[in-house]
Design a protein around this motif. Sequence first.
Motif, PDB file in Angstrom:
ATOM      1  N   ARG A  23      -9.482  -8.714   5.131  1.00 15.32           N
ATOM      2  CA  ARG A  23      -7.977  -8.346   4.710  1.00 15.32           C
ATOM      3  C   ARG A  23      -7.192  -8.818   4.869  1.00 15.32           C
ATOM      4  NH1 ARG A  23     -10.237  -2.998   4.492  1.00 15.32           N
ATOM      5  NH2 ARG A  23      -9.885  -1.909   2.639  1.00 15.32           N
ATOM      6  N   PHE A  93       0.495  -4.370   3.817  1.00 13.41           N
ATOM      7  CA  PHE A  93      -0.865  -4.082   3.137  1.00 13.41           C
ATOM      8  C   PHE A  93      -2.169  -3.989   2.971  1.00 13.41           C
ATOM      9  CE2 PHE A  93      -2.803  -5.216  -1.566  1.00 13.41           C
ATOM     10  CZ  PHE A  93      -2.155  -4.919  -2.545  1.00 13.41           C
ATOM     11  N   PHE A  96      -4.542   0.883   4.487  1.00 14.17           N
ATOM     12  CA  PHE A  96      -4.804   1.414   3.175  1.00 14.17           C
ATOM     13  C   PHE A  96      -3.158   1.040   2.114  1.00 14.17           C
ATOM     14  CE2 PHE A  96      -5.462   4.111   6.261  1.00 14.17           C
ATOM     15  CZ  PHE A  96      -6.671   4.114   6.562  1.00 14.17           C
ATOM     16  N   GLY A  97      -3.668  -0.845   1.283  1.00 15.88           N
ATOM     17  CA  GLY A  97      -2.725  -1.502   0.823  1.00 15.88           C
ATOM     18  C   GLY A  97      -0.827  -0.788   1.558  1.00 15.88           C
ATOM     19  N   SER A  99      -0.016   1.847   1.795  1.00 12.78           N
ATOM     20  CA  SER A  99       0.931   3.042   1.568  1.00 12.78           C
ATOM     21  C   SER A  99       1.296   3.769   2.545  1.00 12.78           C
ATOM     22  CB  SER A  99      -0.348   3.012   0.752  1.00 12.78           C
ATOM     23  OG  SER A  99      -1.604   3.687   0.962  1.00 12.78           O
ATOM     24  N   GLY A 129       2.146  -0.082  -1.847  1.00 13.43           N
ATOM     25  CA  GLY A 129       1.096   1.100  -3.337  1.00 13.43           C
ATOM     26  C   GLY A 129       1.938   1.554  -3.303  1.00 13.43           C
ATOM     27  N   ALA A 131       3.467   5.894  -2.108  1.00 10.04           N
ATOM     28  CA  ALA A 131       2.936   7.059  -1.732  1.00 10.04           C
ATOM     29  C   ALA A 131       1.271   7.034  -1.165  1.00 10.04           C
ATOM     30  CB  ALA A 131       2.644   8.586  -2.479  1.00 10.04           C
ATOM     31  N   ARG A 132       0.809   7.548  -0.214  1.00  7.76           N
ATOM     32  CA  ARG A 132      -0.349   7.485  -0.132  1.00  7.76           C
ATOM     33  C   ARG A 132      -1.821   8.777  -0.897  1.00  7.76           C
ATOM     34  NH1 ARG A 132      -2.246   6.961   5.262  1.00  7.76           N
ATOM     35  NH2 ARG A 132      -0.921   4.505   5.088  1.00  7.76           N
ATOM     36  N   ILE A 133      -2.460   8.220  -2.218  1.00  7.69           N
ATOM     37  CA  ILE A 133      -2.952   8.499  -2.602  1.00  7.69           C
ATOM     38  C   ILE A 133      -3.774  10.353  -2.738  1.00  7.69           C
ATOM     39  CG2 ILE A 133      -3.875   8.898  -4.927  1.00  7.69           C
ATOM     40  CD1 ILE A 133      -1.950   7.235  -5.330  1.00  7.69           C
ATOM     41  N   GLN A 134      -4.413  10.063  -1.076  1.00  8.25           N
ATOM     42  CA  GLN A 134      -5.276  10.615  -0.566  1.00  8.25           C
ATOM     43  C   GLN A 134      -4.617  11.425   0.373  1.00  8.25           C
ATOM     44  OE1 GLN A 134      -5.402   7.596   0.305  1.00  8.25           O
ATOM     45  NE2 GLN A 134      -7.362   6.100  -0.235  1.00  8.25           N
ATOM     46  N   LEU A 140       5.032  12.378  -0.804  1.00 12.22           N
ATOM     47  CA  LEU A 140       5.670  12.180  -0.849  1.00 12.22           C
ATOM     48  C   LEU A 140       6.740  13.348  -0.333  1.00 12.22           C
ATOM     49  CD1 LEU A 140       4.535  13.741  -4.593  1.00 12.22           C
ATOM     50  CD2 LEU A 140       4.917  11.833  -3.755  1.00 12.22           C
ATOM     51  N   GLY A 169       5.741   2.780  -6.877  1.00 11.85           N
ATOM     52  CA  GLY A 169       6.142   4.233  -6.873  1.00 11.85           C
ATOM     53  C   GLY A 169       7.694   4.523  -5.256  1.00 11.85           C
ATOM     54  N   GLY A 170       7.411   4.975  -4.016  1.00 16.17           N
ATOM     55  CA  GLY A 170       8.501   5.075  -3.187  1.00 16.17           C
ATOM     56  C   GLY A 170       8.744   3.568  -2.861  1.00 16.17           C
ATOM     57  N   THR A 193       4.060   2.389 -11.527  1.00 19.77           N
ATOM     58  CA  THR A 193       2.832   1.643 -11.534  1.00 19.77           C
ATOM     59  C   THR A 193       2.368   0.896 -11.426  1.00 19.77           C
ATOM     60  OG1 THR A 193       0.716   3.005 -10.551  1.00 19.77           O
ATOM     61  CG2 THR A 193       1.805   3.208 -12.998  1.00 19.77           C
ATOM     62  N   GLY A 194       0.832   0.153 -10.638  1.00 22.19           N
ATOM     63  CA  GLY A 194       0.618  -0.883 -11.499  1.00 22.19           C
ATOM     64  C   GLY A 194      -0.338  -1.382 -12.527  1.00 22.19           C
TER      65      GLY A 194
HETATM   66  C1  HXC Z   1      -3.781   4.501  -1.359  1.00 19.62           C
HETATM   67  C2  HXC Z   1      -3.640   2.580  -1.905  1.00 19.62           C
HETATM   68  C3  HXC Z   1      -3.121   2.958  -2.689  1.00 19.62           C
HETATM   69  C4  HXC Z   1      -1.762   4.384  -2.450  1.00 19.62           C
HETATM   70  C5  HXC Z   1      -3.430   0.325  -3.149  1.00 19.62           C
HETATM   71  N1  HXC Z   1      -4.173   1.184  -2.129  1.00 19.62           N
HETATM   72  N2  HXC Z   1      -2.441   1.218  -3.213  1.00 19.62           N
HETATM   73  N3  HXC Z   1      -4.469   3.432  -1.567  1.00 19.62           N
HETATM   74  N4  HXC Z   1      -2.524   4.641  -1.921  1.00 19.62           N
HETATM   75  N5  HXC Z   1      -0.629   4.497  -3.355  1.00 19.62           N
HETATM   76  C6  HXC Z   1      -5.776   0.459  -1.138  1.00 19.62           C
HETATM   77  C7  HXC Z   1      -6.227   0.196  -2.774  1.00 19.62           C
HETATM   78  O1  HXC Z   1      -7.212   1.381  -3.030  1.00 19.62           O
HETATM   79  C8  HXC Z   1      -7.055  -1.255  -2.109  1.00 19.62           C
HETATM   80  O2  HXC Z   1      -7.762  -0.693  -0.992  1.00 19.62           O
HETATM   81  C9  HXC Z   1      -6.166  -1.342  -1.711  1.00 19.62           C
HETATM   82  O3  HXC Z   1      -4.961  -0.579  -1.084  1.00 19.62           O
HETATM   83  C10 HXC Z   1      -5.777  -2.878  -1.737  1.00 19.62           C
HETATM   84  O4  HXC Z   1      -5.562  -2.419  -2.855  1.00 19.62           O
HETATM   85  P1  HXC Z   1      -5.542  -3.862  -4.555  1.00 19.62           P
HETATM   86  O5  HXC Z   1      -5.814  -2.086  -5.896  1.00 19.62           O
HETATM   87  O6  HXC Z   1      -7.234  -4.177  -4.441  1.00 19.62           O
HETATM   88  O7  HXC Z   1      -4.588  -4.186  -4.771  1.00 19.62           O
HETATM   89  P2  HXC Z   1      -3.952  -5.335  -6.520  1.00 19.62           P
HETATM   90  O8  HXC Z   1      -5.204  -5.412  -7.296  1.00 19.62           O
HETATM   91  O9  HXC Z   1      -3.619  -6.117  -5.647  1.00 19.62           O
HETATM   92  O10 HXC Z   1      -3.066  -3.952  -6.365  1.00 19.62           O
HETATM   93  C11 HXC Z   1      -1.919  -3.197  -6.128  1.00 19.62           C
HETATM   94  C12 HXC Z   1      -1.633  -1.993  -6.556  1.00 19.62           C
HETATM   95  C13 HXC Z   1      -2.523  -1.137  -7.106  1.00 19.62           C
HETATM   96  C14 HXC Z   1      -0.262  -2.765  -7.583  1.00 19.62           C
HETATM   97  C15 HXC Z   1       0.159  -1.566  -5.161  1.00 19.62           C
HETATM   98  O11 HXC Z   1      -3.528  -1.064  -5.821  1.00 19.62           O
HETATM   99  C16 HXC Z   1      -1.939   0.083  -7.400  1.00 19.62           C
HETATM  100  O12 HXC Z   1      -1.861   0.375  -8.814  1.00 19.62           O
HETATM  101  N6  HXC Z   1      -1.467   1.169  -7.135  1.00 19.62           N
HETATM  102  C17 HXC Z   1      -1.607   2.505  -7.017  1.00 19.62           C
HETATM  103  C18 HXC Z   1      -0.029   2.496  -6.867  1.00 19.62           C
HETATM  104  C19 HXC Z   1       0.468   3.958  -7.655  1.00 19.62           C
HETATM  105  O13 HXC Z   1       0.388   4.523  -8.296  1.00 19.62           O
HETATM  106  N7  HXC Z   1       1.443   4.210  -6.347  1.00 19.62           N
HETATM  107  C20 HXC Z   1       1.564   5.743  -6.366  1.00 19.62           C
HETATM  108  C21 HXC Z   1       3.449   5.868  -6.746  1.00 19.62           C
HETATM  109  S1  HXC Z   1       3.754   7.397  -6.516  1.00 19.62           S
HETATM  110  P3  HXC Z   1      -9.477  -1.132  -0.722  1.00 19.62           P
HETATM  111  O14 HXC Z   1      -9.841  -0.420   0.194  1.00 19.62           O
HETATM  112  O15 HXC Z   1     -10.530  -1.125  -1.958  1.00 19.62           O
HETATM  113  O16 HXC Z   1      -9.225  -2.211  -0.272  1.00 19.62           O
HETATM  114  C22 HXC Z   1       4.723   6.997  -5.894  1.00 19.62           C
HETATM  115  C23 HXC Z   1       5.735   8.454  -5.906  1.00 19.62           C
HETATM  116  C24 HXC Z   1       7.313   8.237  -5.317  1.00 19.62           C
HETATM  117  O17 HXC Z   1       5.305   6.309  -4.740  1.00 19.62           O
HETATM  118  C25 HXC Z   1       7.619   9.173  -5.386  1.00 19.62           C
HETATM  119  C26 HXC Z   1       9.053   9.934  -3.825  1.00 19.62           C
HETATM  120  C27 HXC Z   1       9.767  11.327  -4.197  1.00 19.62           C
END
Ligand code: HXC
Length: 404
Positions: A23, A93, A96-97, A99, A129, A131-134, A140, A169-170, A193-194
């Motif tokens: 990575r 990054f 877990f990205g 997160s 990326g 908030a950690r989705i899991q 949050l 996101g956050g 979001t991406g």
């Molecule tokens: C867990 C995540 C993650 C997340 C990325 N990863 N975002 N894991 N939670 N939010 C992990 C991926 O699974 C991947 O793991 C590694 O990080 C790299 O991500 P990629 O997608 O391969 O990289 P890239 O193509 O460069 O894209 C990056 C990204 C995309 C644009 C950030 O990952 C993305 O869109 N992620 C989701 C963004 C999102 O919706 N976040 C939640 C927002 S809501 P592996 O193991 O495969 O390498 C929020 C709420 C706030 O934040 C509200 C507060 C009140």
Amino acid sequence: MKDVLKELERRREIARMGGGQARIDAQHKKGKLTARERIDVFLDEGSFEEFDMYVEHRSTDFGMEKTKIAGDGVVTGWGTVNGRPVYLFAKDFTVFGGSLSEAHAEKVVKVQEMALRNRAPIIGLYDAGGARIQEGVAALGGYAEIFQRNVLASGVIPQISLIMGPCAGGDVYSPAMTDFIFMVRDTSYMFVTGPDVVKTVTNETVTAESLGGASVHTTKSSIADGAYDNDVEALLQMRRLVDLLPASNTAEIPEIECYQSVTDHDLSLDRLIPDNANKPYDIKELILKVADEGDFFEIQQNFAKNIVTGFGRIEGRSVGFVANQPMVLAGVLDSDASRKAARFVRFCDCFSIPIVTFVDVAGVQPRPAPGLGVFNKTPPPSRGLGWVGGLWGNKNWGGGGGGG
Ligand code: HXC
């Protein structure tokens, strides 16, 4: 005892590797540094004191208990920039990205609180990326704690965000509450979001750049205050900015030795403003001649260019410059320029930074009313006239400027 130290070093070595060599290589391949490499470039050599290096997440959902990585996606601590203390956190990054889990949020909150308690600037290096989705709601909740500290620190200590990767996101909302945001061109993005999630949810195909690249945020949304070509340049420029800012709202304005005599006459200033009121000139030339050693750190260089804002020094002490720019739209004040200047003045006011204002404005631009042709066809006037009614004569829109 020796064994304990050996074990500690072994664990440190593992933590320093973050998400592992593959990575780290992927990060380098994208032209990005890792979190720790960024900290090394940003801080004075050897000054970094890390906190919570072995913290891991506590999640047991979705098999997460099987993947725990020391540090949990963020490196936190404090160090110095040219000898002055700063607190910082750098999202990793490779884990877990970058997160945010509940434990990750606790690490960030800890440095936020230490920075506030010790009245020192806080710098966030973002590559994450959101908030950690899991972890869902637990993550949050972590953001809520961070946002609250952003609010409590606002106007008390400088908060600077450097966006250095795809941030969602956050990891975009929190920077938006800080004083300054800078980005890295072509590798950093700020979006809710991406593109992949956008495609899944709305079936719309968008590029990361058009969704939230530096070109969008430095010229259209004005969310970002500037952008740089690569990580190293961005980090070195942040050192320059930190140097110019007071440590807090009760700290003295930073002062460095000034090597320029204040009694020297710069005769070129006599010729800078043209006699002809319709001839534009570059106000930045004036700022560069007034600031010590021509050192000017511009804020929002590519947004509302009809007003110029930024920091410099006079006789070694930091000041903010606000100046109308006759080269662009004759320096007219429109809503973008007004918001840009107001935001900058508000920051200077909070931290008692003196402001030097160069006023050379054609007036205020009225909002063009749909169907009212008179507003659309009248350009701003020459110097010394206030353009408030949209009823001026036929002067050259691109020229003008001057002693209003
Ligand atoms: C867990 C995540 C993650 C997340 C990325 N990863 N975002 N894991 N939670 N939010 C992990 C991926 O699974 C991947 O793991 C590694 O990080 C790299 O991500 P990629 O997608 O391969 O990289 P890239 O193509 O460069 O894209 C990056 C990204 C995309 C644009 C950030 O990952 C993305 O869109 N992620 C989701 C963004 C999102 O919706 N976040 C939640 C927002 S809501 P592996 O193991 O495969 O390498 C929020 C709420 C706030 O934040 C509200 C507060 C009140």
